[in-house]
Design an enzyme around this catalytic site. Structure first.
Site, PDB file in Angstrom:
ATOM      1  N   THR A  22       0.863  -1.178   0.000  1.00  0.00           N
ATOM      2  CA  THR A  22       0.000   0.000   0.000  1.00  0.00           C
ATOM      3  C   THR A  22       0.903   1.232   0.000  1.00  0.00           C
ATOM      4  O   THR A  22       1.542   1.545   1.005  1.00  0.00           O
ATOM      5  CB  THR A  22      -0.923   0.012   1.229  1.00  0.00           C
ATOM      6  OG1 THR A  22      -1.740  -1.163   1.207  1.00  0.00           O
ATOM      7  CG2 THR A  22      -1.818   1.245   1.221  1.00  0.00           C
ATOM      8  N   LYS A  30      -6.850   1.237  -3.512  1.00  0.00           N
ATOM      9  CA  LYS A  30      -6.556   0.787  -2.151  1.00  0.00           C
ATOM     10  C   LYS A  30      -6.736   1.916  -1.147  1.00  0.00           C
ATOM     11  O   LYS A  30      -7.282   1.715  -0.054  1.00  0.00           O
ATOM     12  CB  LYS A  30      -5.128   0.233  -2.080  1.00  0.00           C
ATOM     13  CG  LYS A  30      -4.732  -0.263  -0.688  1.00  0.00           C
ATOM     14  CD  LYS A  30      -5.616  -1.415  -0.233  1.00  0.00           C
ATOM     15  CE  LYS A  30      -5.412  -1.749   1.246  1.00  0.00           C
ATOM     16  NZ  LYS A  30      -4.073  -2.250   1.564  1.00  0.00           N
ATOM     17  N   LYS A  33      -0.175   5.182   8.682  1.00  0.00           N
ATOM     18  CA  LYS A  33       0.584   5.412   7.448  1.00  0.00           C
ATOM     19  C   LYS A  33      -0.365   5.546   6.263  1.00  0.00           C
ATOM     20  O   LYS A  33      -0.220   6.455   5.427  1.00  0.00           O
ATOM     21  CB  LYS A  33       1.562   4.256   7.230  1.00  0.00           C
ATOM     22  CG  LYS A  33       2.408   4.346   5.966  1.00  0.00           C
ATOM     23  CD  LYS A  33       1.824   3.598   4.774  1.00  0.00           C
ATOM     24  CE  LYS A  33       1.821   2.096   5.003  1.00  0.00           C
ATOM     25  NZ  LYS A  33       1.334   1.374   3.779  1.00  0.00           N
TER      26      LYS A  33
END
Length: 293
Positions: free
Chosen positions: A96, A171, A239
């Site tokens: 990701t 995503k 994150k």
């Protein structure tokens, strides 16, 4: 049959690499902590000493790494993937990361004659182990079609989203919803607790109403049981929230709810819960509420 190198054997990568071995693919593995390769080697995989060595004798290089910086290190370092890559290969980043990172990867690989797909996944440790992930892919559609059987060995479904960076964009779109739902469940259960409701009964209702979802049920039950065993670490959720904020700012797309969730994630990580499951964000809300579930 594709000869595959799989790099990065963390929570997600170890499950994906295991399923590739189980599917019969010849697999070479590499991990920064070499001991994590041992279970795969015991199953028949070959261990490489560096990303360059892993990439040298395969036609597909796949990797799932913790963040954009880790991806850059594994690709561009002196013993990185590009040092061993060669024309005719396919590289697949299942991490990701920001879509710009995916586009930079594609450009670097193109200079070596290597095709590139960004193919991050939805799901966590259990889905990775059981081959039940959901894969979203960006890149050349013909290369995607060629790789579809490999993705199917890892997943419940595979989705082609468009050109390079569209997999990573999807995503981040999905993880915006995941984080928002996780915060909403935490807020709702704390409110229910302070209102005097039995939280097991609350979950019985949330399991059947028209706005039910597997995430609400799964996270909600784990919160009631105070089970914070890590399937997706809180620090990784932060994150991802930072990536979402960056992408939204670049695209001038409003994300007020996501911004609020990001602050909760920051608070929870700063208070020392970053290695716990992402659902531990509720601990920051509990502190504000001066109550525990």
């Amino acid at each position: 049959m594709e000869q595959i190198a799989y790099l990065g054997l963390g929570t997600m990568g170890s499950g994906m690499a295991t399923n590739l071995v189980k599917a019969g693919y010849p697999v070479t593995v590499w991990n920064r902590t070499a001991e994590k390769c041992d279970p795969l080697v015991a199953m028949g995989a070959t261990e490489a000493s560096s990303p360059a060595e892993a990439a040298a004798d395969v036609n597909v290089v796949m990797y799932c790494l913790s963040n954009d910086e880790a991806v850059g290190s594994v690709i561009y370092s002196d013993n990185g993937i590009l040092a061993g890559a060669h024309s005719g290969q396919i590289a697949v980043d299942m991490s990701t990361v920001h879509p710009d990172t995916s586009r930079r990867e594609a450009e670097a690989y193109q200079e070596r004659g290597v095709e590139f797909l960004d193919a991050p996944v939805f799901g966590s440790k259990d889905e990775a182990r059981e081959g039940g992930l959901w894969v979203v892919v960006g890149g050349n559609e013909g290369v995607f079609d060629h790789m579809r059987p490999v993705f199917q060995a890892l997943s419940a479904s595979v989705h082609y989203m468009g050109g390079t960076g569209m997999g990573t964009s999807m995503k981040l779109v999905g993880n915006l919803i995941v984080a928002a739902q996780m915060e909403a469940v935490g807020e709702a259960l704390i409110l229910g607790k302070k209102a005097g409701l039995d939280l097991n009964q609350v979950m019985d209702v949330l399991d059947v109403v028209d706005f039910r979802s597997p995430l609400i049920s799964g996270v909600g039950r784990s919160l009631v049981q105070r089970d914070f065993r890590t399937s997706f670490a809180l620090r990784h959720m932060l994150k991802d929230a930072n990536l979402i904020a960056r992408l939204a700012e670049e695209l001038r797309s409003p994300i007020p709810e996501s911004a609020a969730v990001r602050e909760t994630l920051k608070a929870a990580v700063n208070q020392g819960w970053g290695e716990e499951n992402a659902s531990a964000l509720v601990k920051a809300l509990e502190k504000q509420a001066d109550t525990m579930l």
